[in-house]
Design a protein around this motif. Structure first.
Motif, mmCIF file in Angstrom:
data_model
loop_
_atom_site.group_PDB
_atom_site.id
_atom_site.type_symbol
_atom_site.label_atom_id
_atom_site.label_comp_id
_atom_site.label_asym_id
_atom_site.label_seq_id
_atom_site.Cartn_x
_atom_site.Cartn_y
_atom_site.Cartn_z
ATOM 1 N N ASP A 9 23.759 20.377 -29.133
ATOM 2 C CA ASP A 9 24.194 19.435 -30.157
ATOM 3 C C ASP A 9 23.187 19.361 -31.301
ATOM 4 N N THR A 10 21.895 19.356 -30.976
ATOM 5 C CA THR A 10 20.866 19.293 -31.997
ATOM 6 C C THR A 10 20.891 20.539 -32.874
ATOM 7 N N VAL A 11 21.051 21.696 -32.264
ATOM 8 C CA VAL A 11 21.124 22.939 -33.043
ATOM 9 C C VAL A 11 22.375 22.936 -33.905
ATOM 10 N N ARG A 12 23.471 22.446 -33.379
ATOM 11 C CA ARG A 12 24.709 22.372 -34.168
ATOM 12 C C ARG A 12 24.515 21.461 -35.375
ATOM 13 N N ILE A 13 23.877 20.323 -35.180
ATOM 14 C CA ILE A 13 23.592 19.411 -36.294
ATOM 15 C C ILE A 13 22.665 20.091 -37.295
ATOM 16 N N PHE A 14 21.654 20.816 -36.802
ATOM 17 C CA PHE A 14 20.748 21.540 -37.696
ATOM 18 C C PHE A 14 21.508 22.542 -38.545
ATOM 19 N N ARG A 15 22.469 23.235 -37.941
ATOM 20 C CA ARG A 15 23.260 24.208 -38.698
ATOM 21 C C ARG A 15 24.070 23.522 -39.790
ATOM 22 N N LEU A 85 13.835 26.572 -51.354
ATOM 23 C CA LEU A 85 14.496 27.650 -52.090
ATOM 24 C C LEU A 85 16.000 27.386 -52.088
ATOM 25 N N PRO A 86 16.670 27.638 -53.207
ATOM 26 C CA PRO A 86 18.068 27.211 -53.330
ATOM 27 C C PRO A 86 19.040 27.720 -52.264
ATOM 28 N N VAL A 87 18.986 28.973 -51.865
ATOM 29 C CA VAL A 87 19.985 29.473 -50.916
ATOM 30 C C VAL A 87 19.393 29.885 -49.573
ATOM 31 N N ALA A 88 18.116 29.748 -49.387
ATOM 32 C CA ALA A 88 17.470 30.196 -48.159
ATOM 33 C C ALA A 88 17.945 29.462 -46.898
ATOM 34 N N PRO A 89 18.281 28.160 -46.952
ATOM 35 C CA PRO A 89 18.795 27.533 -45.723
ATOM 36 C C PRO A 89 20.089 28.174 -45.202
ATOM 37 N N TYR A 90 20.880 28.791 -46.091
ATOM 38 C CA TYR A 90 22.054 29.527 -45.610
ATOM 39 C C TYR A 90 21.596 30.677 -44.704
ATOM 40 N N PHE A 91 20.533 31.373 -45.105
ATOM 41 C CA PHE A 91 19.993 32.475 -44.312
ATOM 42 C C PHE A 91 19.486 31.965 -42.964
ATOM 43 N N VAL A 92 18.747 30.867 -42.985
ATOM 44 C CA VAL A 92 18.214 30.293 -41.740
ATOM 45 C C VAL A 92 19.358 29.953 -40.797
ATOM 46 N N GLU A 93 20.377 29.306 -41.315
ATOM 47 C CA GLU A 93 21.523 28.914 -40.478
ATOM 48 C C GLU A 93 22.235 30.133 -39.919
ATOM 49 N N ARG A 94 22.448 31.119 -40.748
ATOM 50 C CA ARG A 94 23.248 32.278 -40.353
ATOM 51 C C ARG A 94 22.504 33.181 -39.373
ATOM 52 N N ASN A 95 21.210 33.399 -39.582
ATOM 53 C CA ASN A 95 20.497 34.433 -38.833
ATOM 54 C C ASN A 95 19.541 33.932 -37.755
ATOM 55 N N TRP A 96 19.109 32.695 -37.813
ATOM 56 C CA TRP A 96 18.077 32.252 -36.876
ATOM 57 C C TRP A 96 18.569 31.230 -35.858
ATOM 58 N N THR A 97 19.835 30.874 -35.889
ATOM 59 C CA THR A 97 20.305 29.844 -34.954
ATOM 60 C C THR A 97 21.434 30.316 -34.054
ATOM 61 N N ARG A 98 21.796 31.550 -34.084
ATOM 62 C CA ARG A 98 22.976 32.021 -33.344
ATOM 63 C C ARG A 98 22.730 32.311 -31.874
ATOM 64 N N GLN A 99 21.912 33.307 -31.559
ATOM 65 C CA GLN A 99 21.804 33.809 -30.186
ATOM 66 C C GLN A 99 21.238 32.781 -29.194
ATOM 67 N N PRO A 100 20.149 32.085 -29.481
ATOM 68 C CA PRO A 100 19.612 31.185 -28.466
ATOM 69 C C PRO A 100 20.557 30.046 -28.094
ATOM 70 N N VAL A 101 21.437 29.654 -28.991
ATOM 71 C CA VAL A 101 22.367 28.564 -28.680
ATOM 72 C C VAL A 101 23.300 28.992 -27.553
ATOM 73 N N ALA A 102 23.776 30.210 -27.582
ATOM 74 C CA ALA A 102 24.658 30.694 -26.523
ATOM 75 C C ALA A 102 23.915 30.737 -25.189
ATOM 76 N N ALA A 103 22.631 31.066 -25.222
ATOM 77 C CA ALA A 103 21.855 31.121 -24.001
ATOM 78 C C ALA A 103 21.575 29.720 -23.443
ATOM 79 N N ALA A 104 21.501 28.721 -24.344
ATOM 80 C CA ALA A 104 21.198 27.346 -23.922
ATOM 81 C C ALA A 104 22.389 26.684 -23.240
ATOM 82 N N GLN A 105 23.593 27.172 -23.495
ATOM 83 C CA GLN A 105 24.781 26.571 -22.901
ATOM 84 C C GLN A 105 24.844 26.999 -21.472
#
Length: 105
Positions: A9-15, A85-105
């Motif tokens: 849930d926390t990672v989802r909110i972060f995204r 930076l104006p668009v960098a959080p899109y990169f963080v959301e897209r590339n750095w939050t995907r795989q570990p969330v699936a492992a945490a479930q």
């Protein structure tokens, strides 16, 4: 009634906050241009505080999700730099939050 709060849930909110923060930054930049070119000051007065709250939430959530997502100090610092930076959080959301969330479930 017990509310269960998980790291997923926390990672989802972060995204969501990452996307909202980046979008609010872009809208705030547009409002700043409009303020200078057409004296449209209401946009900055409205978007400024909204972006400020989202920025603070983004920074706080970086520290909340860094451990569960397995971020080292370098990635954490890069995520914090991304917040200004104006668009960098899109990169963080897209590339750095995907795989570990699936492992945490």
């Amino acid at each position: 009634m017990t509310v269960r709060w998980s790291i997923v849930d926390t990672v989802r909110i972060f995204r969501y906050v990452s996307i909202a923060e980046a979008t609010s930054f872009l809208v705030l930049l547009l409002c700043s241009v409009l303020k200078r070119t057409s004296e449209f000051e209401a946009g900055v007065q409205i978007m400024g505080p909204i972006h400020g709250v989202l920025f603070i939430a983004f920074v706080a959530l970086v520290f909340m999700v860094r451990g569960p997502l397995g971020w080292d100090v370098k990635r954490t610092v890069l995520a914090l730099i991304a917040s200004v930076l104006p668009v960098a959080p899109y990169f963080v959301e897209r590339n750095w939050t995907r795989q570990p969330v699936a492992a945490a479930q």
